[in-house]
Design a protein around this motif. Sequence first.
Motif, PDB file in Angstrom:
ATOM      1  N   VAL A   1       0.832  -1.200   0.000  1.00 35.49           N
ATOM      2  CA  VAL A   1       0.000   0.000   0.000  1.00 35.49           C
ATOM      3  C   VAL A   1       0.866   1.249   0.000  1.00 35.49           C
ATOM      4  O   VAL A   1       1.816   1.359   0.760  1.00 35.49           O
ATOM      5  CB  VAL A   1      -0.885   0.018   1.264  1.00 35.49           C
ATOM      6  N   PHE A   2       0.529   2.182  -0.879  1.00 29.10           N
ATOM      7  CA  PHE A   2       1.148   3.511  -0.819  1.00 29.10           C
ATOM      8  C   PHE A   2       0.095   4.465  -0.308  1.00 29.10           C
ATOM      9  O   PHE A   2      -0.934   4.635  -0.942  1.00 29.10           O
ATOM     10  CB  PHE A   2       1.604   3.957  -2.209  1.00 29.10           C
ATOM     11  N   ALA A   3       0.338   5.054   0.823  1.00 29.04           N
ATOM     12  CA  ALA A   3      -0.698   5.889   1.407  1.00 29.04           C
ATOM     13  C   ALA A   3      -0.229   7.312   1.611  1.00 29.04           C
ATOM     14  O   ALA A   3       0.938   7.568   1.893  1.00 29.04           O
ATOM     15  CB  ALA A   3      -1.097   5.294   2.748  1.00 29.04           C
ATOM     16  N   ASN A   4      -1.164   8.245   1.433  1.00 25.12           N
ATOM     17  CA  ASN A   4      -0.917   9.592   1.916  1.00 25.12           C
ATOM     18  C   ASN A   4      -1.971   9.840   2.981  1.00 25.12           C
ATOM     19  O   ASN A   4      -2.686   8.917   3.340  1.00 25.12           O
ATOM     20  CB  ASN A   4      -0.983  10.614   0.773  1.00 25.12           C
ATOM     21  N   ASP A   5      -2.092  11.036   3.478  1.00 24.12           N
ATOM     22  CA  ASP A   5      -2.986  11.121   4.628  1.00 24.12           C
ATOM     23  C   ASP A   5      -4.469  11.145   4.289  1.00 24.12           C
ATOM     24  O   ASP A   5      -5.310  11.151   5.161  1.00 24.12           O
ATOM     25  CB  ASP A   5      -2.618  12.289   5.553  1.00 24.12           C
ATOM     26  N   HIS A   6      -4.809  11.108   3.001  1.00 25.23           N
ATOM     27  CA  HIS A   6      -6.238  11.064   2.719  1.00 25.23           C
ATOM     28  C   HIS A   6      -6.633   9.913   1.812  1.00 25.23           C
ATOM     29  O   HIS A   6      -7.776   9.793   1.422  1.00 25.23           O
ATOM     30  CB  HIS A   6      -6.710  12.398   2.124  1.00 25.23           C
ATOM     31  N   GLY A   7      -5.686   9.084   1.449  1.00 24.27           N
ATOM     32  CA  GLY A   7      -6.046   7.984   0.554  1.00 24.27           C
ATOM     33  C   GLY A   7      -4.932   6.964   0.499  1.00 24.27           C
ATOM     34  O   GLY A   7      -3.871   7.138   1.106  1.00 24.27           O
ATOM     35  N   ALA A   8      -5.181   5.909  -0.260  1.00 19.19           N
ATOM     36  CA  ALA A   8      -4.145   4.885  -0.378  1.00 19.19           C
ATOM     37  C   ALA A   8      -4.303   4.126  -1.677  1.00 19.19           C
ATOM     38  O   ALA A   8      -5.413   3.885  -2.137  1.00 19.19           O
ATOM     39  CB  ALA A   8      -4.244   3.924   0.800  1.00 19.19           C
ATOM     40  N   MET A   9      -3.147   3.738  -2.256  1.00 13.47           N
ATOM     41  CA  MET A   9      -3.150   2.909  -3.447  1.00 13.47           C
ATOM     42  C   MET A   9      -2.678   1.534  -3.033  1.00 13.47           C
ATOM     43  O   MET A   9      -1.664   1.413  -2.354  1.00 13.47           O
ATOM     44  CB  MET A   9      -2.207   3.492  -4.499  1.00 13.47           C
TER      45      MET A   9
ATOM     46  N   PHE B   1      -0.643  -6.629   4.914  1.00  9.48           N
ATOM     47  CA  PHE B   1      -0.461  -5.331   4.250  1.00  9.48           C
ATOM     48  C   PHE B   1       0.895  -4.778   4.649  1.00  9.48           C
ATOM     49  O   PHE B   1       1.219  -4.735   5.835  1.00  9.48           O
ATOM     50  CB  PHE B   1      -1.488  -4.298   4.732  1.00  9.48           C
ATOM     51  N   GLU B   2       1.661  -4.331   3.644  1.00 11.53           N
ATOM     52  CA  GLU B   2       2.876  -3.556   3.926  1.00 11.53           C
ATOM     53  C   GLU B   2       2.554  -2.149   3.447  1.00 11.53           C
ATOM     54  O   GLU B   2       2.195  -1.962   2.295  1.00 11.53           O
ATOM     55  CB  GLU B   2       4.076  -4.080   3.135  1.00 11.53           C
ATOM     56  N   ILE B   3       2.668  -1.192   4.340  1.00  6.32           N
ATOM     57  CA  ILE B   3       2.193   0.146   4.024  1.00  6.32           C
ATOM     58  C   ILE B   3       3.326   1.153   4.065  1.00  6.32           C
ATOM     59  O   ILE B   3       4.064   1.247   5.052  1.00  6.32           O
ATOM     60  CB  ILE B   3       1.108   0.562   5.037  1.00  6.32           C
ATOM     61  N   LEU B   4       3.442   1.891   2.986  1.00  7.55           N
ATOM     62  CA  LEU B   4       4.504   2.890   2.889  1.00  7.55           C
ATOM     63  C   LEU B   4       3.830   4.238   2.697  1.00  7.55           C
ATOM     64  O   LEU B   4       2.880   4.330   1.944  1.00  7.55           O
ATOM     65  CB  LEU B   4       5.333   2.559   1.651  1.00  7.55           C
ATOM     66  N   GLY B   5       4.342   5.260   3.361  1.00  8.51           N
ATOM     67  CA  GLY B   5       3.715   6.531   3.053  1.00  8.51           C
ATOM     68  C   GLY B   5       3.834   7.572   4.130  1.00  8.51           C
ATOM     69  O   GLY B   5       4.545   7.399   5.114  1.00  8.51           O
ATOM     70  N   SER B   6       3.147   8.631   3.910  1.00 12.42           N
ATOM     71  CA  SER B   6       3.259   9.762   4.823  1.00 12.42           C
ATOM     72  C   SER B   6       2.215   9.716   5.920  1.00 12.42           C
ATOM     73  O   SER B   6       1.884  10.720   6.506  1.00 12.42           O
ATOM     74  CB  SER B   6       3.148  11.066   4.042  1.00 12.42           C
ATOM     75  N   LEU B   7       1.684   8.527   6.213  1.00 15.10           N
ATOM     76  CA  LEU B   7       0.772   8.436   7.329  1.00 15.10           C
ATOM     77  C   LEU B   7       1.584   8.538   8.616  1.00 15.10           C
ATOM     78  O   LEU B   7       1.097   8.866   9.672  1.00 15.10           O
ATOM     79  CB  LEU B   7       0.024   7.108   7.309  1.00 15.10           C
ATOM     80  N   ALA B   8       2.865   8.233   8.491  1.00 14.11           N
ATOM     81  CA  ALA B   8       3.750   8.420   9.628  1.00 14.11           C
ATOM     82  C   ALA B   8       4.133   9.898   9.627  1.00 14.11           C
ATOM     83  O   ALA B   8       5.005  10.314   8.886  1.00 14.11           O
ATOM     84  CB  ALA B   8       4.977   7.532   9.471  1.00 14.11           C
TER      85      ALA B   8
ATOM     86  N   GLU C   1      -7.002   5.868  12.226  1.00 18.39           N
ATOM     87  CA  GLU C   1      -7.991   6.793  11.673  1.00 18.39           C
ATOM     88  C   GLU C   1      -7.911   6.896  10.161  1.00 18.39           C
ATOM     89  O   GLU C   1      -8.793   7.481   9.539  1.00 18.39           O
ATOM     90  CB  GLU C   1      -7.788   8.197  12.285  1.00 18.39           C
ATOM     91  N   HIS C   2      -6.888   6.339   9.569  1.00 18.66           N
ATOM     92  CA  HIS C   2      -6.716   6.441   8.119  1.00 18.66           C
ATOM     93  C   HIS C   2      -7.904   5.812   7.402  1.00 18.66           C
ATOM     94  O   HIS C   2      -8.353   4.729   7.777  1.00 18.66           O
ATOM     95  CB  HIS C   2      -5.407   5.757   7.697  1.00 18.66           C
ATOM     96  N   PRO C   3      -8.430   6.491   6.365  1.00 17.86           N
ATOM     97  CA  PRO C   3      -9.639   6.009   5.692  1.00 17.86           C
ATOM     98  C   PRO C   3      -9.564   4.566   5.198  1.00 17.86           C
ATOM     99  O   PRO C   3     -10.562   3.885   5.119  1.00 17.86           O
ATOM    100  CB  PRO C   3      -9.819   6.980   4.519  1.00 17.86           C
TER     101      PRO C   3
END
Lengths: 433, 337, 278
Positions: free
Chosen positions: A79-87, A213-220, A263-265
């Motif tokens: 998963v590539f996530a930003n703070d409002h969505g994810a691919m 799920f392996e999640i990468l992104g700016s949710l951190a 809280e991520h969508p």
Amino acid sequence: MEETFDLVIVGGGPAGMSAAIVAARAGIKTIVIERGEFPGSKNVYGGVVYVHEIEKILPDFWKDKTAPIERVITDSRIVFANDHGAMQVGYKTDRFSDPPNVITTHRAKWDRWYANKAKEAGVLIVNNTVVEEVLRDLTGRVTGVRTGRPDGDLYCKLVIFADGAQSPLLVRAGIRKEVKAEHVALSVKETIQLSEEEVTKRFGAKPGEGVTFEILGSLADKMDGVAIMYTNKDTVSLGIGANLEQWKKSKVTPYEMIDKLKEHPMIKPLVDGGQTKEYVAHWLPEGGYDTIPKLYGNGYLLCGDTAMLFNALHREGTNLAQETGRLAGEMAVKAIKEGDTSESMLSEYDANVKNSFVLKDMRKYRKFPHLLFNNPMIFQTLPDVVGDMIEEMLLVDGKSKKEKQKIIVRNIRKKVGLYRLMGLALRAWRSVK
Amino acid sequence: MSDQEWKGVLVFIEVTDGKVQEVGWELLGEAKKLASKINQNVQALIIGHDVEKFAKDAIAYGADVVYVVDDPGYKNYITKTYAKAFVEIVNKHKPDIALIGATNLGRDLSGAIATVLKAGLTADCTGLDIDDQSKKLLSTRPTFGGNIMATIFCQKGKPQMSTVRPKVMKMPEPDPKRQGHVIKESVPVDPKDLTVKILEYIPDSCLESVEIEHAKILVAGGRGCNTPAGLDKLKELAKLIGGELCGSRPLVEAGAITPDRQVGQTGKTVVPRVYIAVGISGAIQHLVGMQNSDCIIAINSDPNAPIFKVATVSIVGSWQAIVPAVIEELKKRMGRQ
Amino acid sequence: MHIVVLIKQVPDTQEVKIDPEKNTIVRAGVESIVNPFDMNATELALQLREQYGGKVTVITMGPPQAAMALKETFSMGVDKVILLQDRGFAASDTLATSYVLAQGIKRLEADGEKVDLVICGKQAVDGDTAQTGPGVACRLSFDQITYVTQVDKIDLDTRTIVARRRLAKGVQVVQAQLPALLTVEKDINEPRYATLRGIIAAERVKVVEWCAADIKADAEQIGFKGSPTWVKRIFTPPPREGGPKFDGPDAVKKALEVVLDNQHFKEAVFGEEGVCKR
């Protein structure tokens, strides 16, 4: 007459216990010294275990009804996530269910079960005992260990150190260097309680099967890190790992970070309403190939996390621990039976490890840690941009595809820069080639 | 001997150091309630030397019949002699229920008696009742350190025995005009039974103080203020409001207070009107010893300390900041009062 | 001198919960420990053996996993460990338990191993009854000394033991005849840390197991049947409600407003009762 042991193993985790089983089966008198109340009580990991590796030591273990398997993973997603969505990119198949390829387990349950297998093989396990010193003879050869118990010296023919990422013991003994903060990641993991049916339903799995799920992104939040989410029988493991320096820079505590993640969508509907059952934190060596210490010496071997064997990209600490534990066990058998536990004999272990996929993989990903640390945009800007890009494409607002393309490229130029992006792609390719 | 022939609710009246232990009176009050539910009388048993004089008090507090076993051999309590006397009285008069205060003596004695009588014994009860249908005694008591309550009954065995915690049952109002019978029973002590000798008794050095079980106000220290300076402040506070010093286990282990001042699962249960807990986190082992205090004031620097969940008033902060301020404020207000 | 220590394996009390549906105690996943008071009892036995010579036998009545508790005492250095294990012993209350333990001790004596001293912990932290020790003493007709905080002396010639008991207002020094039974307080000693060799030996030791027949236990006196007390129900006590919490700079002033308005505080501190009678 006091009982003597051929092999002393420091640490009852997957590395140490694998070595123990292999050695005991070959008739070597083996004792494992574990500092926790029971093997697994001090261990933490994401939750995923590779069947192939365990089968090398316990063939067909998964057919054993007592084996503490949470779920069989048939669905793997990145998963590539930003703070409002994810691919998400994922692969789901029936082929990984029987025989299973990857499973989720609960560390404490798994390690205890594994330790019982060791006991069955004849290993003696001593819990609640810390090894405080490495004993050497006048030539500097390792001859045993000193534990914190009264009358606690144990002499033997060979010592295998499998005592984890930090190992103040080995640092004190000069066998290994201290772990630098930039080479360590701090991982926090929360286990969220739902129910077996709920987990099966929410993750679209079959009973007994599950998803990772392996999640990468700016949710951190302003921090470079990777998150994981794994399904267990009736709980979900949700964790975040980031370099220690990053944690220090970030103003957010690990607890707050996981709360944000919840809280991520994309994540919220999957864990909503669940109760926090457990909270753990642990050090992970992240330095990669360049931080691996010398794996052997006169009278001793290193395996598992203590040898900094950890594949940062693929999160394969347990896997590598088991494999190197097994190899260490085999080396111990040979060396003890031939009566030669010198450095030159034990160098064979080093060669075996290098030739195994363990070091091959770590060498392959040698530059990856640098890539990660020196290109924060991988964690933040990139997922952001990719997310924006996809959103733009998916948004139905009357604009033509050509117009949308222009917007996307302009966005990339502005936020990242085309050349930077291409440069990054090239470096990334080189670092994992 | 069928069960129906066992009648009456018997209460053991413990006399120690020449004084009646109050729990005996508390139990007479309770016995009256139980007896009325099963239409039986209330009996009291006093064993000792020079104890006949307490029989009339027993009647005033609710006993219909008082059995007195008075003999010089019973001057000092030893298990064997008291147990024998108790068993003989029980076998003679056959009470349906026997209640003993859960004091040191009571708990030392009850196990022996119940074993001889093959009777059911429930220890350290905090609640007694009669079952509506079976008319049997129901005893409720804490187990697992107070985490779980259990209600126990005797499926067989007579009498149905329970030891009851002091200060749990309400002290009844004595009625000096009450009438009752006093029966003197002779159970001479067999000298062969006097194998246990009391060589010495060393009372606690803090002679100027009251036992914490009898104190109305307690100031308690915990791990969070386990220093000489902290202890001094607590003593100052205790002196100011007329209270006694007590504490949780860490203070005993550090030698700051004597074991008889320990409150908790392995210490004492106290029910003072005021309990001020300073630097005590409120782990269950401590809570079980004081959670029934009327007014609990908790001071702790950890905002999430469990003690705050049971405190009447909570103050978050370090003892160094809070306790001196409390002392100052109280001094001011007490000056005004 | 032959010392017998009676121990009990108990759940770690912090974690015990009730299953709301079955109304029974949830034991799954709860760690088992040796009853803390019994560790003190074991330590006392070892110290007395060091001082007066002899041997220490540890006995417990329990299910098969109670052998782990015995092994823990063995790692501290006791000489023999015996498990009284039989399905018929299950659901025993204190009367039935003291019967079984006493039968076990009688079997030891019948085997020629006379017992001089029995040491128990004051109470088990699950049951909290403190009845089993006195029950055993009664059945064996041993002198009983409870709440022991110190053993002053044992004289094997006069067959006497002098010990100190912690009472409410002071310490009582008593002398009893051997054979005797002691129940000990936690502050009597600090249980020793097992040696490495002790732990290794404990792993290897063979635990002696005796069933009901081995100790000539009467079926009517053990287990459910032999227990006069039965549990009618168990429940979690209702939690006590907390009052206002004060934080920050004015905390003390604000808190004291509430405190000084509290009926109990007022009556206790300012009423007549507040005067401490010294």
